[in-house]
Motif scaffolding. Sequence first.
Motif, PDB file in Angstrom:
ATOM      1  N   LEU A  56      87.828  34.663  45.441  1.00 44.08           N
ATOM      2  CA  LEU A  56      87.161  35.045  46.684  1.00 44.08           C
ATOM      3  C   LEU A  56      86.614  33.809  47.390  1.00 44.08           C
ATOM      4  CD1 LEU A  56      85.291  38.134  45.158  1.00 44.08           C
ATOM      5  CD2 LEU A  56      87.259  38.211  46.679  1.00 44.08           C
TER       6      LEU A  56
ATOM      7  N   PRO B 179      81.720  31.194  46.802  1.00 39.82           N
ATOM      8  CA  PRO B 179      81.289  32.388  47.525  1.00 39.82           C
ATOM      9  C   PRO B 179      79.764  32.554  47.478  1.00 39.82           C
ATOM     10  CG  PRO B 179      82.309  33.004  45.455  1.00 39.82           C
ATOM     11  CD  PRO B 179      82.461  31.522  45.574  1.00 39.82           C
TER      12      PRO B 179
ATOM     13  N   CYS C 242      75.968  38.260  41.634  1.00 37.51           N
ATOM     14  CA  CYS C 242      76.424  37.501  42.805  1.00 37.51           C
ATOM     15  C   CYS C 242      75.287  36.794  43.531  1.00 37.51           C
ATOM     16  CB  CYS C 242      77.166  38.426  43.766  1.00 37.51           C
ATOM     17  SG  CYS C 242      78.711  39.048  43.089  1.00 37.51           S
TER      18      CYS C 242
ATOM     19  N   LYS D 212      76.657  45.060  55.984  1.00 37.48           N
ATOM     20  CA  LYS D 212      77.894  45.475  55.320  1.00 37.48           C
ATOM     21  C   LYS D 212      77.611  46.778  54.592  1.00 37.48           C
ATOM     22  CE  LYS D 212      79.983  41.079  54.982  1.00 37.48           C
ATOM     23  NZ  LYS D 212      81.148  40.444  54.456  1.00 37.48           N
TER      24      LYS D 212
ATOM     25  N   THR E 162      79.275  49.664  51.563  1.00 38.30           N
ATOM     26  CA  THR E 162      80.307  50.260  50.709  1.00 38.30           C
ATOM     27  C   THR E 162      79.844  51.666  50.354  1.00 38.30           C
ATOM     28  OG1 THR E 162      79.307  49.090  48.843  1.00 38.30           O
ATOM     29  CG2 THR E 162      81.359  48.207  49.687  1.00 38.30           C
TER      30      THR E 162
ATOM     31  N   ARG F 231      86.978  42.387  39.050  1.00 32.63           N
ATOM     32  CA  ARG F 231      86.944  41.261  39.963  1.00 32.63           C
ATOM     33  C   ARG F 231      86.823  41.773  41.396  1.00 32.63           C
ATOM     34  NH1 ARG F 231      90.483  38.630  42.894  1.00 32.63           N
ATOM     35  NH2 ARG F 231      92.195  40.000  42.320  1.00 32.63           N
ATOM     36  N   GLN F 232      87.542  42.865  41.679  1.00 29.42           N
ATOM     37  CA  GLN F 232      87.544  43.419  43.031  1.00 29.42           C
ATOM     38  C   GLN F 232      86.148  43.880  43.453  1.00 29.42           C
ATOM     39  OE1 GLN F 232      89.524  44.128  40.540  1.00 29.42           O
ATOM     40  NE2 GLN F 232      91.659  44.110  41.171  1.00 29.42           N
TER      41      GLN F 232
ATOM     42  N   GLU G 228      83.608  41.531  45.407  1.00 24.42           N
ATOM     43  CA  GLU G 228      83.777  41.303  46.839  1.00 24.42           C
ATOM     44  C   GLU G 228      82.718  42.044  47.659  1.00 24.42           C
ATOM     45  OE1 GLU G 228      87.767  42.098  48.153  1.00 24.42           O
ATOM     46  OE2 GLU G 228      87.267  41.641  50.226  1.00 24.42           O
TER      47      GLU G 228
ATOM     48  N   TYR H 108      79.698  42.282  47.111  1.00 22.66           N
ATOM     49  CA  TYR H 108      78.382  41.637  47.061  1.00 22.66           C
ATOM     50  C   TYR H 108      78.436  40.146  47.378  1.00 22.66           C
ATOM     51  CZ  TYR H 108      76.738  46.028  45.281  1.00 22.66           C
ATOM     52  OH  TYR H 108      76.408  47.350  45.185  1.00 22.66           O
ATOM     53  N   LEU H 109      79.579  39.702  47.924  1.00 20.51           N
ATOM     54  CA  LEU H 109      79.713  38.295  48.282  1.00 20.51           C
ATOM     55  C   LEU H 109      80.104  38.173  49.744  1.00 20.51           C
ATOM     56  CD1 LEU H 109      81.597  36.968  45.156  1.00 20.51           C
ATOM     57  CD2 LEU H 109      79.246  36.418  45.799  1.00 20.51           C
ATOM     58  N   ASP H 110      79.672  37.069  50.354  1.00 21.73           N
ATOM     59  CA  ASP H 110      80.025  36.801  51.736  1.00 21.73           C
ATOM     60  C   ASP H 110      81.370  36.090  51.733  1.00 21.73           C
ATOM     61  OD1 ASP H 110      80.033  36.415  54.411  1.00 21.73           O
ATOM     62  OD2 ASP H 110      78.481  34.857  54.429  1.00 21.73           O
ATOM     63  N   VAL H 111      82.446  36.834  51.902  1.00 19.76           N
ATOM     64  CA  VAL H 111      83.781  36.217  51.816  1.00 19.76           C
ATOM     65  C   VAL H 111      84.566  36.402  53.113  1.00 19.76           C
ATOM     66  CG1 VAL H 111      83.947  36.415  49.346  1.00 19.76           C
ATOM     67  CG2 VAL H 111      84.731  38.301  50.773  1.00 19.76           C
TER      68      VAL H 111
END
Lengths: 304, 472
Positions: B139, B143, B172, B248, B250, B463-464, B467, B469-472
Amino acid sequence: MGSILSGAEAASLVRALPGVDAVGLEARAAGLSTRSVKTTSKAWAIDLAISMIDLTTLEGADTPGKVRSLAAKALRPDGDAPSTAAVCVYPSMVAVAKEALAGSGVLVASVATGFPAGQVPLDVRLADTESAVRAGADEIDMVINRGAFLAGDLERVFHEIKAVKAAAGDARLKVILETGELATYDDVRRASWLAMYAGADFIKTSTGKVGVNATLPVTLLMMQAVRDYRALTGVQVGVKPAGGIRNTKDAIKYLVTVNETLGDDWLRNEWFRFGASSLLNDLLMQRQKLKTGHYSGPDYVTVD
Amino acid sequence: MFEYAPAPESVRPQIKEHYGLFIGGEFVDAEHVFKSINPSTEEVLFTVAEASEADVARAVAAARKAQETVWGPMSGTERGKYLFRIARLLQEKAREFAVAESMDNGKPIKETRDFDVPTAAQHFFYHAGWADKLAYAGLGADPKPLGVVGQVIPWNFPLLMLAWKIAPALACGNTVVLKPAETTPLTALMFAELCQEADLPPGVVNILTGAGTTGSALVDSAVDKVAFTGSTAVGRAIAKAVAGSKKKVTLELGGKAANIVFDDAPIDQAVEGIVNGIFFNQGHVCCAGSRLLVQESVAEEVLARLKERVSLLRVGDPLDKNTDVGAINSAEQLERITALTEAGRGEGAEVWQPACDLPENGFWFRPTVFTGVQQSMRIAQEEIFGPVLSVLTFRTPDEAIAKANNTPYGLSAGVWTEKGSKILWAAERLRAGVVWANTFNQFDAASPFGGLKESGYGREGGRQGLEAYLDV
C-alpha cells in the motif's frame, strides 16, 4: 442374516456411495467432543461404558492363567460395577474363557481369520473361524482382506465376509475394517457398507495392532453408515471402536457421539462395544472418584 | 436415555454495578444512564452512562491528542508491543470475557469460549504483527495513518467486532473512539479496563456507550474516518451523513446469504454446514446462510437429515456448556423475527420447528425451517437475523446461481459439492464478498471479509483490511 445381493451388485452400490468431506467430518467429531458430561450423567455413562467393553488380551504370551484372570475381572470388575460385555481372546484360548465364564452373561469373543493381518489362505481363515465357534465362541471378530480391498477387488472381500459369516454360524460376526490401513474416509465408508451388505452384525474399526487405531471421526463415520443402512434395509448393525481408547474422557466422547448420531437404540452393549484393555481400570478409578469424592490410584483397582 | 446433567460454567466475571464512559484513559460519568440486561433472564446486569454530543467531542479530542502526540509518532515496533500485550491479556482473561459476553448477549458459552474470545485475541495477535511491517503491505512505501477513527459496532459479536475494528486501526497508527451496541456494552467496557492494565497511552482507545443518537453524534464529529458494522438502513444514513466531507468510510452491513447444496455434495457434512450456517449465534450473523438452495434431486434427503439434526440442538441456558442455541439478544429483535416468521406463514411457506422446551423468562425463539419458500416471499428477500432458515430448491447449476444472486445483498455464499471444478465455477459467478466451499461461517484474521452491493464496502482482516485504516 444372509445377504441377498450378488458380489457385483454390492460392489457397484459401494462404489457409488457419495464422498466424505474430511474437514467437515472431523469438525463434527470435535464439536461432539466438547459436550460436558458431569455428575449423575457421568456416573451413568461410566457404568454403561463398562458394560460395553470387550475386555481383550491378544498377545503371543497369553496363557490359560492370564485368560482366567481376565475373565474373573470381566465378571466382577470392582464392587457393584457391572460386568463387561465380553472377553476377547485368540481362538486357542476360547475354551478356557468359555469355562471361566460359564453360566454368566459375559460372552466370549474370539478373533479369527488369521488375525491381525488376515494374510493366510481363505480355507485357513474359515477353519480358524470354525474352530473358534466349536470351542464355544459367542462372537467372531474377523479381519477383512485389506490387500484385496485396496487392490479394488471389492467382490472378493464381499464373498470372503459372506463365507466367514456362514462359517461363524450362530455366532455374531464383527467385521474389522482396519481403518488405519484403509487410510481415507471414503474407503472407510465403502468398507463399512460392503461389510454390512455381506452380513456383518457389527463393524469394528481396528485390530489394535497397527499404528492408527480407533479415532472419533472414523467411528462417527461408521455410525452414520449403520444409521443409514438401517434406514435403507431395516437391519440394525452394531459398531465397535477398538484400540487406543484408554480413558473415561475418551469413552464418554464416544458415547455422546452414539447418543447424538444413533440415539437410544444403539446405547446398549448389544449394539455398541469398546475393544479395550486398559480402559476398564480408568473407568473404575473414575467410578470410585465419583463415589468417594477423592481421586483413586492404580493400586485401588486390580491388575489383570 | 443419555441425558446430560446441567453443566453450568462456574467462572463468574467481576461485573461492576455501574460503568462510566472511557475517555482519555479514565472512566468518567455522564448525565444520563441506561440499563443493560441479561437477555436470557431479563435481569438487570449493570447500569451504564449514555454519551452526549459533548462527551463525543471530548472523546474525539482525547483521541486526537493521543494520535498527534503519542500514538502516531510512535514506531510500529512499539505499537506492536502494545497490541501483543492486549492480545495476551485477552487470552489470560479469556474465560472471564467469555462468560461476560454470554451473559450480556445471550449467546451460548460454548461459542464465546471457543469462537468469540479466541478469534478476538487472534485479531490482535495478527495485527500486532503488521504494525512494523506496513511498508510491505503493498500500500505504498510509507503508508500513513488516517488519524482519529469513529467506530460503531453491532450487538451480535460485541467483543469480536471490537477486535475487528480496533486491532487494525491501532496497528496502522490511528486512535479510536468506539461505540458498542446499546444492548451489549459489557465486554467493550471490560476491554477498556484491559487497556488500562496494558498501560495503553490515554486516549488511544476511547469507549462511548449509548444508543443511536450517540452513534450519529460520533459520525458527525471531527473524526477522519467512520467504520460501521450493522444494518443496511443505518449504513445508508451514515453514508449520507459523511457524503461531501473528507471522512473516509467503510461499511459492513446486512446479508441474505445463499448456501447452495448440489446433488453431489457430501450430505452429512453439508447438513452440519447448513446448521452451522444459520443456527450459529442464534442466526444473529450478517453472513448467515439464511437461504438454503438445495438441488431438487436431493432435497428430500437433505431436509429429512436436516430436521433430524436440528432436533438435536439444545436450546436454553447460555451458560450451560452443552447449550447449542442461546437467547435472542433483545425483545425488539425477537419481535422482528416473530413478525417475519408470521409473514412467511402468511405467504404460504411451510414452517417446521423441533419440539423443545424454552425457558420462561428471557427472549427465546425455536430454530425454524421454512420449506416451500419462493423467491418472491419476504422470508427469501429480507434479512431476518434470527434462527430461521428459508429452503428453496433449484434444478440446474445456472438456476442456483441466478437465485443466489437475486438479492440486494452480497456478503457471503456457500457451495457444497465434491467436485472441485464446480466449486470454482460457482465461486466465479456468485456476487458475494466471501464464498465458502464445503464449509460455512469460517473466519480468520488473515482473510479479508466484506460485502458487495447493499452489504457494504471495504474489507476487514488480512492485508486488504489494512487499506481501510491507511492514507493510501
